[in-house]
Design an enzyme around this catalytic site. Structure first.
Site, PDB file in Angstrom:
ATOM      1  N   GLY A   4      41.960  44.186  25.115  1.00 47.38           N
ATOM      2  CA  GLY A   4      41.470  43.359  24.469  1.00 47.38           C
ATOM      3  C   GLY A   4      39.974  42.818  24.375  1.00 47.38           C
ATOM      4  O   GLY A   4      39.681  42.863  25.808  1.00 47.38           O
ATOM      5  N   GLN A   9      32.903  37.086  24.015  1.00 47.06           N
ATOM      6  CA  GLN A   9      32.653  37.799  25.406  1.00 47.06           C
ATOM      7  C   GLN A   9      31.144  38.764  25.400  1.00 47.06           C
ATOM      8  O   GLN A   9      30.580  39.209  26.428  1.00 47.06           O
ATOM      9  CB  GLN A   9      33.518  38.905  25.703  1.00 47.06           C
ATOM     10  CG  GLN A   9      34.882  37.862  26.361  1.00 47.06           C
ATOM     11  CD  GLN A   9      35.967  38.884  26.480  1.00 47.06           C
ATOM     12  OE1 GLN A   9      36.784  39.252  25.607  1.00 47.06           O
ATOM     13  NE2 GLN A   9      36.258  39.251  27.815  1.00 47.06           N
ATOM     14  N   CYS A  49      40.687  39.476  33.480  1.00 44.42           N
ATOM     15  CA  CYS A  49      39.743  39.292  32.322  1.00 44.42           C
ATOM     16  C   CYS A  49      38.294  39.795  32.699  1.00 44.42           C
ATOM     17  O   CYS A  49      37.723  39.972  33.758  1.00 44.42           O
ATOM     18  CB  CYS A  49      39.412  37.825  32.059  1.00 44.42           C
ATOM     19  SG  CYS A  49      38.219  37.381  30.741  1.00 44.42           S
ATOM     20  N   LEU A  50      37.759  40.570  31.793  1.00 43.55           N
ATOM     21  CA  LEU A  50      36.680  41.335  31.701  1.00 43.55           C
ATOM     22  C   LEU A  50      35.535  40.425  32.234  1.00 43.55           C
ATOM     23  O   LEU A  50      34.441  41.133  32.718  1.00 43.55           O
ATOM     24  CB  LEU A  50      36.313  42.349  30.573  1.00 43.55           C
ATOM     25  CG  LEU A  50      37.134  43.651  30.415  1.00 43.55           C
ATOM     26  CD1 LEU A  50      37.063  43.847  28.786  1.00 43.55           C
ATOM     27  CD2 LEU A  50      37.033  44.397  31.107  1.00 43.55           C
ATOM     28  N   HIS A  91      45.271  35.388  24.982  1.00 45.73           N
ATOM     29  CA  HIS A  91      44.049  35.347  25.796  1.00 45.73           C
ATOM     30  C   HIS A  91      42.948  35.528  24.949  1.00 45.73           C
ATOM     31  O   HIS A  91      41.938  34.712  25.436  1.00 45.73           O
ATOM     32  CB  HIS A  91      44.438  36.506  26.868  1.00 45.73           C
ATOM     33  CG  HIS A  91      43.281  36.820  27.923  1.00 45.73           C
ATOM     34  ND1 HIS A  91      43.222  36.650  29.023  1.00 45.73           N
ATOM     35  CD2 HIS A  91      42.047  37.394  27.461  1.00 45.73           C
ATOM     36  CE1 HIS A  91      42.320  36.927  29.751  1.00 45.73           C
ATOM     37  NE2 HIS A  91      41.270  37.462  28.805  1.00 45.73           N
ATOM     38  N   GLU A  92      42.788  36.296  24.043  1.00 43.99           N
ATOM     39  CA  GLU A  92      41.717  36.626  23.226  1.00 43.99           C
ATOM     40  C   GLU A  92      41.489  35.318  22.242  1.00 43.99           C
ATOM     41  O   GLU A  92      40.310  34.912  22.230  1.00 43.99           O
ATOM     42  CB  GLU A  92      41.875  37.766  22.614  1.00 43.99           C
ATOM     43  CG  GLU A  92      42.051  39.101  23.000  1.00 43.99           C
ATOM     44  CD  GLU A  92      41.399  39.334  24.404  1.00 43.99           C
ATOM     45  OE1 GLU A  92      40.049  38.654  24.319  1.00 43.99           O
ATOM     46  OE2 GLU A  92      41.467  39.979  25.223  1.00 43.99           O
ATOM     47  N   HIS A  95      39.594  32.938  24.289  1.00 42.28           N
ATOM     48  CA  HIS A  95      37.977  33.164  24.376  1.00 42.28           C
ATOM     49  C   HIS A  95      37.412  32.614  23.110  1.00 42.28           C
ATOM     50  O   HIS A  95      36.150  32.310  23.296  1.00 42.28           O
ATOM     51  CB  HIS A  95      38.193  34.801  24.305  1.00 42.28           C
ATOM     52  CG  HIS A  95      38.016  35.341  25.845  1.00 42.28           C
ATOM     53  ND1 HIS A  95      37.183  34.808  26.792  1.00 42.28           N
ATOM     54  CD2 HIS A  95      38.716  36.251  26.277  1.00 42.28           C
ATOM     55  CE1 HIS A  95      37.468  35.548  28.059  1.00 42.28           C
ATOM     56  NE2 HIS A  95      38.401  36.742  27.677  1.00 42.28           N
TER      57      HIS A  95
HETATM   58  O1  GNR Z   1      42.131  43.964  29.784  1.00 36.67           O
HETATM   59  C1  GNR Z   1      42.989  42.904  29.851  1.00 36.67           C
HETATM   60  N1  GNR Z   1      43.949  42.822  30.268  1.00 36.67           N
HETATM   61  C2  GNR Z   1      44.845  41.608  30.183  1.00 36.67           C
HETATM   62  C3  GNR Z   1      46.055  41.806  31.140  1.00 36.67           C
HETATM   63  C4  GNR Z   1      46.783  40.476  30.858  1.00 36.67           C
HETATM   64  C5  GNR Z   1      46.376  39.419  30.216  1.00 36.67           C
HETATM   65  C6  GNR Z   1      45.186  39.501  29.457  1.00 36.67           C
HETATM   66  C7  GNR Z   1      44.602  40.504  29.660  1.00 36.67           C
HETATM   67  S1  GNR Z   1      42.844  40.795  28.330  1.00 36.67           S
HETATM   68  C8  GNR Z   1      42.044  41.680  29.608  1.00 36.67           C
HETATM   69  C9  GNR Z   1      40.592  42.204  28.646  1.00 36.67           C
HETATM   70  C10 GNR Z   1      40.014  40.760  28.317  1.00 36.67           C
HETATM   71  O2  GNR Z   1      39.322  40.116  29.286  1.00 36.67           O
HETATM   72  N2  GNR Z   1      39.979  40.363  27.236  1.00 36.67           N
HETATM   73  O3  GNR Z   1      39.415  39.085  26.904  1.00 36.67           O
HETATM   74 NI    NI Z   2      39.423  38.188  28.829  1.00 36.58          NI
END
Ligand code: GNR
Ligand code: NI
Length: 156
Positions: A4, A9, A49-50, A91-92, A95
């Site tokens: 995601g 980001q 998270c990236l 999670h997104e 962000h």
């Molecule tokens: O690639 C991603 N894997 C992930 C694994 C567990 C919970 C959330 C994520 S999102 C992350 C990519 C990312 O940082 N998206 O904002």
């Molecule tokens: Ni993330």
């Protein structure tokens, strides 16, 4: 490389999320102006998270969410999500409000992560400065060699 990504980001300050949880990585899902309208249950899952590379923490979140959003064509839809999809949506969604998973975990772990990144950044700066100095030295050496060669030919 992730499953995601929020526009935030990549410095695009629009409420846009893309996700692809497929193995083939050709099943892009787009959420524009998403709103989570229902949350249910709770579950713990290790998140990464990236935007904070190589940091992982088990985070508790609702297990299921119902989200309303618009797709890439502007069509409204409602999505009932659980499992990894519900996890990524939340999670997104965070962000979009500038919230990272470490904001939802252990405060001491968050502080330690911030300190680590400061140190990492400091080392990165030092290394870049060293490289720069090295490049300058080499350039000076080449300039000197050129000059002495020129002097030699002018003498002949
Ligand atoms: O690639 C991603 N894997 C992930 C694994 C567990 C919970 C959330 C994520 S999102 C992350 C990519 C990312 O940082 N998206 O904002
Ligand atoms: Ni993330």
């Amino acid at each position: 490389k992730g499953i995601g990504l929020a526009a935030t980001q990549v410095d695009v300050h629009e409420r846009v999320v893309v996700m692809d949880l497929s193995e083939s990585r050709d099943q892009l899902q787009v959420l524009i102006n998403p709103v989570i309208i229902e949350r249910d249950g709770e579950t713990v899952y290790e998140e990464g998270c990236l935007s904070i590379p190589k940091v992982y923490e088990k985070i508790e979140r609702p297990e299921k969410v119902k989200v309303q959003a618009f797709d890439e064509k502007g069509a409204p839809f409602t999505l009932d999500a659980d499992g990894l999809l519900a996890r990524v949506i939340q999670h997104e969604y965070d962000h979009l409000d500038g919230v990272l998973f470490i904001d939802r975990g252990d405060p001491e772990f968050k502080q330690a992560t911030i300190e680590n990144f400061k140190r990492r950044e400091e080392r990165r700066r030092e290394k870049a400065a060293q490289k720069e100095a090295q490049a300058r030295k080499i350039a000076a050496k080449i300039a000197h060699k050129k000059q002495t060669a020129q002097e030699a030919t002018s003498r002949c």
